[in-house]
Design a protein around this motif. Structure first.
Motif, PDB file in Angstrom:
ATOM      1  N   SER A   1       0.846  -1.197   0.000  1.00 59.22           N
ATOM      2  CA  SER A   1       0.000   0.000   0.000  1.00 59.22           C
ATOM      3  C   SER A   1       0.881   1.245   0.000  1.00 59.22           C
ATOM      4  CB  SER A   1      -0.919   0.008   1.221  1.00 59.22           C
ATOM      5  OG  SER A   1      -0.166   0.303   2.395  1.00 59.22           O
ATOM      6  N   GLU A   2       0.311   2.351  -0.427  1.00 57.20           N
ATOM      7  CA  GLU A   2       1.068   3.608  -0.414  1.00 57.20           C
ATOM      8  C   GLU A   2       1.479   3.974   1.003  1.00 57.20           C
ATOM      9  OE1 GLU A   2      -0.310   7.004  -2.590  1.00 57.20           O
ATOM     10  OE2 GLU A   2      -1.119   5.731  -4.191  1.00 57.20           O
ATOM     11  N   ASP A   3       0.605   3.743   1.962  1.00 56.49           N
ATOM     12  CA  ASP A   3       0.929   4.050   3.353  1.00 56.49           C
ATOM     13  C   ASP A   3       2.129   3.240   3.838  1.00 56.49           C
ATOM     14  OD1 ASP A   3      -1.105   5.902   3.553  1.00 56.49           O
ATOM     15  OD2 ASP A   3      -2.518   4.504   4.497  1.00 56.49           O
ATOM     16  N   GLU A   4       2.164   1.944   3.497  1.00 57.35           N
ATOM     17  CA  GLU A   4       3.293   1.093   3.885  1.00 57.35           C
ATOM     18  C   GLU A   4       4.583   1.570   3.228  1.00 57.35           C
ATOM     19  OE1 GLU A   4       1.929  -3.428   4.482  1.00 57.35           O
ATOM     20  OE2 GLU A   4       1.297  -2.557   2.560  1.00 57.35           O
ATOM     21  N   LEU A   5       4.512   1.891   1.954  1.00 57.94           N
ATOM     22  CA  LEU A   5       5.681   2.353   1.217  1.00 57.94           C
ATOM     23  C   LEU A   5       6.234   3.632   1.831  1.00 57.94           C
ATOM     24  CD1 LEU A   5       7.603   2.080  -1.201  1.00 57.94           C
ATOM     25  CD2 LEU A   5       5.933   3.404  -2.533  1.00 57.94           C
ATOM     26  N   HIS A   6       5.363   4.593   2.110  1.00 56.08           N
ATOM     27  CA  HIS A   6       5.828   5.855   2.698  1.00 56.08           C
ATOM     28  C   HIS A   6       6.392   5.645   4.094  1.00 56.08           C
ATOM     29  CE1 HIS A   6       4.516   8.136  -0.696  1.00 56.08           C
ATOM     30  NE2 HIS A   6       3.276   7.709  -0.585  1.00 56.08           N
ATOM     31  N   ARG A   7       5.772   4.763   4.876  1.00 55.55           N
ATOM     32  CA  ARG A   7       6.294   4.466   6.213  1.00 55.55           C
ATOM     33  C   ARG A   7       7.688   3.854   6.115  1.00 55.55           C
ATOM     34  NH1 ARG A   7       3.558  -0.230   7.943  1.00 55.55           N
ATOM     35  NH2 ARG A   7       5.328  -1.221   6.968  1.00 55.55           N
ATOM     36  N   ASP A   8       7.859   2.895   5.196  1.00 57.36           N
ATOM     37  CA  ASP A   8       9.148   2.219   5.056  1.00 57.36           C
ATOM     38  C   ASP A   8      10.237   3.158   4.549  1.00 57.36           C
ATOM     39  OD1 ASP A   8       7.887  -0.043   5.968  1.00 57.36           O
ATOM     40  OD2 ASP A   8       7.814  -1.044   4.014  1.00 57.36           O
ATOM     41  N   LEU A   9       9.902   4.015   3.593  1.00 57.53           N
ATOM     42  CA  LEU A   9      10.884   4.984   3.092  1.00 57.53           C
ATOM     43  C   LEU A   9      11.297   5.964   4.194  1.00 57.53           C
ATOM     44  CD1 LEU A   9       9.467   5.780  -0.450  1.00 57.53           C
ATOM     45  CD2 LEU A   9      11.735   4.856   0.056  1.00 57.53           C
ATOM     46  N   LYS A  10      10.326   6.456   4.925  1.00 55.97           N
ATOM     47  CA  LYS A  10      10.621   7.402   6.011  1.00 55.97           C
ATOM     48  C   LYS A  10      11.551   6.763   7.042  1.00 55.97           C
ATOM     49  CE  LYS A  10       8.205  10.549   9.112  1.00 55.97           C
ATOM     50  NZ  LYS A  10       6.895  11.039   9.554  1.00 55.97           N
ATOM     51  N   MET A  11      11.271   5.522   7.419  1.00 58.92           N
ATOM     52  CA  MET A  11      12.084   4.822   8.419  1.00 58.92           C
ATOM     53  C   MET A  11      13.489   4.538   7.882  1.00 58.92           C
ATOM     54  SD  MET A  11      12.243   3.745  11.492  1.00 58.92           S
ATOM     55  CE  MET A  11      10.542   3.773  11.992  1.00 58.92           C
ATOM     56  N   ALA A  12      13.586   4.112   6.645  1.00 62.71           N
ATOM     57  CA  ALA A  12      14.893   3.795   6.061  1.00 62.71           C
ATOM     58  C   ALA A  12      15.798   5.025   6.057  1.00 62.71           C
ATOM     59  CB  ALA A  12      14.728   3.247   4.647  1.00 62.71           C
ATOM     60  N   PHE A  13      15.252   6.166   5.659  1.00 65.20           N
ATOM     61  CA  PHE A  13      16.080   7.371   5.642  1.00 65.20           C
ATOM     62  C   PHE A  13      16.374   7.879   7.045  1.00 65.20           C
ATOM     63  CE2 PHE A  13      15.198   7.314   1.158  1.00 65.20           C
ATOM     64  CZ  PHE A  13      16.404   7.756   0.644  1.00 65.20           C
ATOM     65  N   LYS A  14      15.440   7.725   7.953  1.00 59.05           N
ATOM     66  CA  LYS A  14      15.678   8.119   9.341  1.00 59.05           C
ATOM     67  C   LYS A  14      16.825   7.313   9.942  1.00 59.05           C
ATOM     68  CE  LYS A  14      13.418   8.482  13.821  1.00 59.05           C
ATOM     69  NZ  LYS A  14      12.200   8.237  14.582  1.00 59.05           N
ATOM     70  N   GLU A  15      16.885   6.014   9.583  1.00 57.63           N
ATOM     71  CA  GLU A  15      17.918   5.126  10.109  1.00 57.63           C
ATOM     72  C   GLU A  15      19.219   5.176   9.302  1.00 57.63           C
ATOM     73  OE1 GLU A  15      16.047   1.303  10.227  1.00 57.63           O
ATOM     74  OE2 GLU A  15      14.725   1.873  11.889  1.00 57.63           O
ATOM     75  N   GLY A  16      19.260   5.958   8.221  1.00 59.72           N
ATOM     76  CA  GLY A  16      20.475   6.085   7.419  1.00 59.72           C
ATOM     77  C   GLY A  16      20.802   4.848   6.601  1.00 59.72           C
ATOM     78  N   ARG A  17      19.782   4.061   6.248  1.00 64.09           N
ATOM     79  CA  ARG A  17      20.014   2.848   5.459  1.00 64.09           C
ATOM     80  C   ARG A  17      20.127   3.175   3.978  1.00 64.09           C
ATOM     81  NH1 ARG A  17      15.306  -0.872   6.473  1.00 64.09           N
ATOM     82  NH2 ARG A  17      14.242   0.871   7.415  1.00 64.09           N
ATOM     83  N   ALA A  18      20.828   2.340   3.254  1.00 66.17           N
ATOM     84  CA  ALA A  18      20.918   2.466   1.805  1.00 66.17           C
ATOM     85  C   ALA A  18      19.563   2.090   1.211  1.00 66.17           C
ATOM     86  CB  ALA A  18      22.005   1.549   1.254  1.00 66.17           C
ATOM     87  N   VAL A  19      19.126   2.857   0.220  1.00 72.14           N
ATOM     88  CA  VAL A  19      17.833   2.604  -0.412  1.00 72.14           C
ATOM     89  C   VAL A  19      18.025   2.605  -1.923  1.00 72.14           C
ATOM     90  CG1 VAL A  19      15.443   3.403  -0.681  1.00 72.14           C
ATOM     91  CG2 VAL A  19      16.630   3.745   1.505  1.00 72.14           C
ATOM     92  N   ALA A  20      17.451   1.627  -2.551  1.00 77.97           N
ATOM     93  CA  ALA A  20      17.504   1.528  -4.011  1.00 77.97           C
ATOM     94  C   ALA A  20      16.125   1.122  -4.508  1.00 77.97           C
ATOM     95  CB  ALA A  20      18.550   0.499  -4.439  1.00 77.97           C
ATOM     96  N   CYS A  21      15.913   1.312  -5.787  1.00 83.03           N
ATOM     97  CA  CYS A  21      14.660   0.869  -6.388  1.00 83.03           C
ATOM     98  C   CYS A  21      14.962   0.334  -7.774  1.00 83.03           C
ATOM     99  CB  CYS A  21      13.641   2.003  -6.451  1.00 83.03           C
ATOM    100  SG  CYS A  21      14.104   3.369  -7.532  1.00 83.03           S
ATOM    101  N   GLY A  22      14.010  -0.348  -8.334  1.00 88.00           N
ATOM    102  CA  GLY A  22      14.214  -0.900  -9.659  1.00 88.00           C
ATOM    103  C   GLY A  22      12.895  -1.105 -10.366  1.00 88.00           C
ATOM    104  N   THR A  23      12.989  -1.337 -11.643  1.00 84.82           N
ATOM    105  CA  THR A  23      11.813  -1.590 -12.457  1.00 84.82           C
ATOM    106  C   THR A  23      11.859  -3.023 -12.968  1.00 84.82           C
ATOM    107  OG1 THR A  23      12.959  -0.719 -14.394  1.00 84.82           O
ATOM    108  CG2 THR A  23      11.543   0.807 -13.185  1.00 84.82           C
ATOM    109  N   SER A  24      10.705  -3.543 -13.293  1.00 87.05           N
ATOM    110  CA  SER A  24      10.619  -4.897 -13.819  1.00 87.05           C
ATOM    111  C   SER A  24      10.530  -4.836 -15.338  1.00 87.05           C
ATOM    112  CB  SER A  24       9.386  -5.601 -13.264  1.00 87.05           C
ATOM    113  OG  SER A  24       8.217  -5.011 -13.807  1.00 87.05           O
TER     114      SER A  24
END
Length: 167
Positions: free
Chosen positions: A99-122
């Motif tokens: 869900s969009e809510d889950e995605l935004h929550r996960d992105l916010k947490m990842a950046f707050k924790e300083g984790r590496a984030v990547a994305c990709g297309t299929s």
């Protein structure tokens, strides 16, 4: 996020070779020759901080069964590369199942924790343009440089491009 991580991974052997130790494989020292002019032209030309990216590409290729990065032209999973650098398993959010809510929550947490984030297309993704004019390709990985939780804006960088990051 952590330039010292890269610095600690690479040792210049002062003989035309480099030894790389990936955090996920601390007991495996991978020695590669310095990038040739042809490799620098074809893969990663280096920059103001030297040729460290090319050295890591060669070591990544060798760690994955190839002689150098040329063996990896078929691609791979971004989580495999991130795990090699961080020694942590990644988390996935598939847009078709998240869900969009889950995605935004996960992105916010990842950046707050300083984790590496990547994305990709299929391969199902239909190539198109972003609002700022950069092209999004099928079956391609992107660095996620920033996330603005107020505007839900994600800033991505195409590792193939010399252009500025795109929102």
């Amino acid at each position: 996020v952590d330039p010292k991580l890269i610095e600690k991974m690479i040792e210049d052997n002062s003989d035309g070779t480099y030894t790389v130790v990936f955090p996920a494989m601390p007991d495996k020292r991978i020695t590669v020759s310095a990038p040739t002019d042809a490799e620098l032209l074809r893969f990663n030309a280096g920059g103001e901080y030297g040729v460290w990216a090319s050295v890591i590409e060669k070591a990544f290729g060798k760690a994955n069964g190839g002689v150098n990065a040329q063996k990896l032209d078929g691609g791979g999973q971004v989580n495999e590369a991130l795990r090699l650098f961080t020694d942590r398993d990644g988390e996935f959010d598939y847009l078709s199942r998240t869900s969009e809510d889950e995605l935004h929550r996960d992105l916010k947490m990842a950046f707050k924790e300083g984790r590496a984030v990547a994305c990709g297309t299929s391969e199902d993704y239909r190539e198109g343009k972003l609002l700022k004019g950069d092209i999004i390709f099928q079956q391609h990985a992107y660095s996620v440089l920033a996330y603005d939780s107020n505007t839900y804006t994600v800033t991505v960088r195409n590792p193939w491009a010399d252009s500025e990051p795109q929102n």
